[in-house]
Write an enzyme that holds these catalytic residues in place. Sequence first.
Site, short mmCIF file in Angstrom:
data_model
loop_
_atom_site.label_atom_id
_atom_site.label_comp_id
_atom_site.label_asym_id
_atom_site.label_seq_id
_atom_site.Cartn_x
_atom_site.Cartn_y
_atom_site.Cartn_z
N ASP A 1 0.81 -1.22 0.00
CA ASP A 1 0.00 0.00 0.00
C ASP A 1 0.84 1.26 0.00
O ASP A 1 1.86 1.34 0.68
CB ASP A 1 -0.93 0.00 1.21
CG ASP A 1 -2.04 -1.01 1.03
OD1 ASP A 1 -2.93 -0.75 0.22
OD2 ASP A 1 -1.99 -2.05 1.68
N TYR B 1 0.42 5.82 -0.26
CA TYR B 1 -0.57 6.87 -0.07
C TYR B 1 -1.48 6.95 -1.30
O TYR B 1 -2.67 7.14 -1.18
CB TYR B 1 0.13 8.22 0.14
CG TYR B 1 0.68 8.43 1.53
CD1 TYR B 1 -0.15 8.32 2.64
CD2 TYR B 1 2.01 8.77 1.74
CE1 TYR B 1 0.33 8.54 3.91
CE2 TYR B 1 2.50 8.99 3.02
CZ TYR B 1 1.66 8.87 4.11
OH TYR B 1 2.13 9.09 5.36
N PHE B 2 -0.89 6.78 -2.48
CA PHE B 2 -1.71 6.88 -3.68
C PHE B 2 -2.73 5.75 -3.76
O PHE B 2 -3.91 5.98 -4.00
CB PHE B 2 -0.84 6.90 -4.95
CG PHE B 2 -1.67 7.05 -6.19
CD1 PHE B 2 -2.14 8.29 -6.56
CD2 PHE B 2 -2.04 5.95 -6.94
CE1 PHE B 2 -2.95 8.45 -7.68
CE2 PHE B 2 -2.85 6.09 -8.06
CZ PHE B 2 -3.30 7.34 -8.42
N SER C 1 8.30 5.08 3.78
CA SER C 1 8.43 4.12 4.88
C SER C 1 7.10 3.74 5.49
O SER C 1 6.98 3.58 6.68
CB SER C 1 9.34 4.70 5.95
OG SER C 1 8.77 5.90 6.43
N PRO D 1 2.81 -1.95 7.09
CA PRO D 1 1.53 -2.51 7.49
C PRO D 1 1.32 -2.28 8.98
O PRO D 1 2.27 -2.42 9.76
CB PRO D 1 1.68 -4.00 7.19
CG PRO D 1 2.75 -4.09 6.18
CD PRO D 1 3.67 -2.95 6.42
N GLY D 2 0.11 -1.92 9.36
CA GLY D 2 -0.19 -1.72 10.78
C GLY D 2 -0.19 -0.26 11.18
O GLY D 2 -0.77 0.09 12.19
N CYS E 1 -14.88 -9.61 -21.55
CA CYS E 1 -15.43 -10.29 -22.72
C CYS E 1 -15.27 -11.79 -22.57
O CYS E 1 -16.22 -12.55 -22.77
CB CYS E 1 -14.72 -9.85 -23.99
SG CYS E 1 -15.07 -8.16 -24.42
N LEU E 2 -14.06 -12.18 -22.17
CA LEU E 2 -13.79 -13.61 -22.01
C LEU E 2 -14.80 -14.23 -21.05
O LEU E 2 -15.41 -15.25 -21.32
CB LEU E 2 -12.39 -13.82 -21.45
CG LEU E 2 -11.28 -13.86 -22.48
CD1 LEU E 2 -9.96 -14.11 -21.80
CD2 LEU E 2 -11.55 -14.97 -23.50
N ASP F 1 -12.15 -26.32 15.38
CA ASP F 1 -10.90 -26.98 15.04
C ASP F 1 -9.84 -25.96 14.61
O ASP F 1 -9.19 -26.12 13.58
CB ASP F 1 -11.14 -28.02 13.94
CG ASP F 1 -9.98 -29.02 13.84
OD1 ASP F 1 -9.16 -29.07 14.78
OD2 ASP F 1 -9.90 -29.73 12.83
C1 LIG Z 1 -7.34 4.12 -9.24
O1 LIG Z 1 -8.28 3.20 -8.71
C2 LIG Z 1 -9.07 2.54 -9.68
C3 LIG Z 1 -10.14 1.74 -8.98
O2 LIG Z 1 -9.62 0.89 -8.06
C4 LIG Z 1 -8.19 1.70 -10.58
O3 LIG Z 1 -8.96 1.08 -11.56
C5 LIG Z 1 -7.18 2.63 -11.24
O4 LIG Z 1 -6.29 1.89 -12.00
C6 LIG Z 1 -6.41 3.41 -10.18
N1 LIG Z 1 -5.55 4.37 -10.84
C7 LIG Z 1 -4.23 4.26 -10.86
C8 LIG Z 1 -3.48 5.32 -11.61
O5 LIG Z 1 -3.66 3.34 -10.30
#
Ligand SMILES: *[C@@H]1O[C@H](CO)[C@@H](O)[C@H](O)[C@H]1NC(C)=O
Length: 622
Positions: A129, A131-132, A158, A161-162, A296-297, A458
């Site tokens: 992950d 920020y973008f 930097s 996760p968490g 499509c597939l 279990d």
């Molecule tokens: C932004 O998010 C959308 C939906 O999750 C995704 O389809 C798209 O590729 C993302 N844009 C970029 C530039 O990663």
Amino acid sequence: MDPNFLRIFICLWFFTSKVTSQQNYTKNLVLACDGTDKTGTIPDNLYTCNGKNKSCQGFLLFKSQPSYNSVLTISKLTHSDPSKLAHVNNVSLSANFPTNKEVVVPVNCSCSGKYYQANSSFVIPTSQDTYFSIANNTYQGLSSCDSLIDENIYNFTSLLPGYELRVPLRCACPTSNQILNGTEYLLTYSVYWGDTVPKLSDRFNVSIKSILVGNGFSEREEDPTLFPFTTILIPFSAKPDSIKTKIQTLQMQSPNRYVLNDNTKGKSKRGFYLCMGVLAASTFLVISCIAVFVACLNHEKKKENQTPNLKKWILPKEVVDGIADMDQAFRIFSLDELKMATNNFSVEFRLKGSVYRGILAGEEVAIKKMNTNVSKVVNILHKMNHFNLIRLHGICEDEGYFYLVYKFMENGCLKDWLCNEKFSFTQSWSQRIQIALDIAKGLQYLHNFTNPASVHKDINSRNILLDRNVRAKIANFGLARSTERGENGFVSMKLVGTRGYMPPEYLDFGSVTTKMDVYAFGVVMLELITGKDVILMHDGRRTEYLSTAMISVMAGEDLETKLGDFIDSNLRGNYGLELALAITRLSMSCLNRDPTSRPSMNEVASALVNIQMGSMKFLLSN
Ligand SMILES: *[C@@H]1O[C@H](CO)[C@@H](O)[C@H](O)[C@H]1NC(C)=O
Ligand SMILES: *[C@@H]1O[C@H](CO)[C@@H](O)[C@H](O)[C@H]1NC(C)=O
Ligand SMILES: *[C@@H]1O[C@H](CO)[C@@H](O)[C@H](O)[C@H]1NC(C)=O
Ligand SMILES: *[C@@H]1O[C@H](CO)[C@@H](O)[C@H](O)[C@H]1NC(C)=O
Ligand SMILES: *[C@@H]1O[C@H](CO)[C@@H](O)[C@H](O)[C@H]1NC(C)=O
Ligand SMILES: *[C@@H]1O[C@H](CO)[C@@H](O)[C@H](O)[C@H]1NC(C)=O
Ligand SMILES: *[C@@H]1O[C@H](CO)[C@@H](O)[C@H](O)[C@H]1NC(C)=O
Ligand SMILES: *[C@@H]1O[C@H](CO)[C@@H](O)[C@H](O)[C@H]1NC(C)=O
Ligand SMILES: *[C@@H]1O[C@H](CO)[C@@H](O)[C@H](O)[C@H]1NC(C)=O
């Protein structure tokens, strides 16, 4: 009249009309993410605080996605009030939404400095992950990358996760002008492929003009260019609970019309934006081509297969009824399809026992063959929908054999992962704490979100599977039961389960409650801490259970040395004693002989969240 007065009046009038002007559409500038602006005044990030009120009820439109597809998960993601959210969407609190269903999210929108925002927070789930990706993918453009960078102290290089991020969501309150014209609420809408102002005006039954004016477009621009994953505001004259939230299946359109907007005069933003824009635009293009192709597939496939599959369907009625309200991804497979996926169930596709790896529609799956009736399992699995519980893709029945098709888990079971040399360098405390928290959350869900509560019965390290990102999912619901008789559970005559994980009250009286899973979870936590087997062997003979051994470690003096020796050698020297003690104490409390003294999974999960925070602090300070 005094001409000066007139001039002042005109100035004033001009000034106020400017101040009360509506919001401006940010175009694709909002997709920028350079994180260099430390002033926190990037006007493209959030909407300007120019409304009549400093705070108001705002609304967002969120598209249900696999990990955020229920009232509870979406309200948690957006810090929205779950009962309000349920009410606005006319569903119950426990409702799940099908993928891509549009969900109206009510939020408290208020000014923070010069901008409106609705505050939310988000714990980073994986190391992939950024920020973008959090702003664009997880929050679907309802937040922006730069505003995440502004609000959070972590360097974008930097993120781990968490970490818990503060997430400002884009929202706004109507201006005096809008209120005069009858607008009461603004809905933040994230533009999707193919959206145009006239189409949105049609869908939401609001005038084109009010959308244009509300987003700072010129009124002559009938159909201005909109960029996917940027937001625009839709003005409503009543609460948007009457919105026709049609279930939108992905409508892929040719993305050619989303040409890069070159109207950047007046905006003296860095060339960086342009690069980002080009990058984003070309990514969109490639991704949507692939998506169209795949769509499509899939479409072709479905047409071919649907009818024959339905004819072959002879599972018991209770299962069929369950499947009717199961999520749309669930499928009934034909044996031929599964044979194809596994090269006729050949040896090289066998994972272990009667579990095979296979490729179905390009996706890796695990196929489990069983000769017992699976209705109970399917009935429990279909009610569940949680990131930390294994997901059932579909089912197949042939000549008395049942085949369950699951999502494939790349990192195998926890037991193997713990004793695999290959992984020992990458195993860390934070990863193990995350695994414990994942299991705890899965169990918490199982115990609380089905009514009556279900018990797994279990839990052991072979029934915990790890996906590609080493996130844990609980599997093997073969013994899972619903505690029909409520809180006190029920008494089982036949003892089944795994040695070393069964609690005393079950061994002694066959008593089954949710506390049974809590006990087994305590044992799994000990395995995570020590990396040892649950049955300790000496000279090839069983000596004692891991839990018993841990009790003697924790008793008496010289705790530090004894615990240090007992902890997995891969972790030694790499932990704070306090942290190790906290986790060990938590697992010991789960192993309490008296079931009523064991914590509930709710308590365990929140204790683990605290431990996780502690471990972050420890890592940062070292
Ligand atoms: C932004 O998010 C959308 C939906 O999750 C995704 O389809 C798209 O590729 C993302 N844009 C970029 C530039 O990663
Ligand atoms: C919108 O843009 C115009 C022209 O650039 C500017 O004068 C106005 O103040 C902006 N409005 C807001 C609310 O930012
Ligand atoms: C603005 O605030 C007033 C008083 O606090 C309230 O009566 C009114 O409904 C609010 N308007 C909006 C649009 O939220
Ligand atoms: C939103 O605001 C109302 C009233 O100010 C408050 O009662 C409520 O708890 C807030 N909701 C959230 C999710 O913060
Ligand atoms: C809400 O849903 C119920 C059934 O689930 C339906 O009868 C009712 O008409 C719905 N109300 C609105 C306002 O759509
Ligand atoms: C939201 O967060 C910002 C900064 O993080 C803070 O200034 C503001 O008071 C918060 N708003 C609410 C309503 O809590
Ligand atoms: C973030 O990290 C990078 C590389 O580690 C470094 O060059 C940059 O200066 C850091 N930025 C801040 C604001 O600390
Ligand atoms: C659309 O809005 C108008 C008033 O603005 C209302 O008369 C009409 O019934 C609405 N149409 C639908 C389908 O809701
Ligand atoms: C509000 O009404 C005025 C006058 O009727 C009009 O000039 C203006 O464009 C309207 N604004 C919106 C947002 O519809």
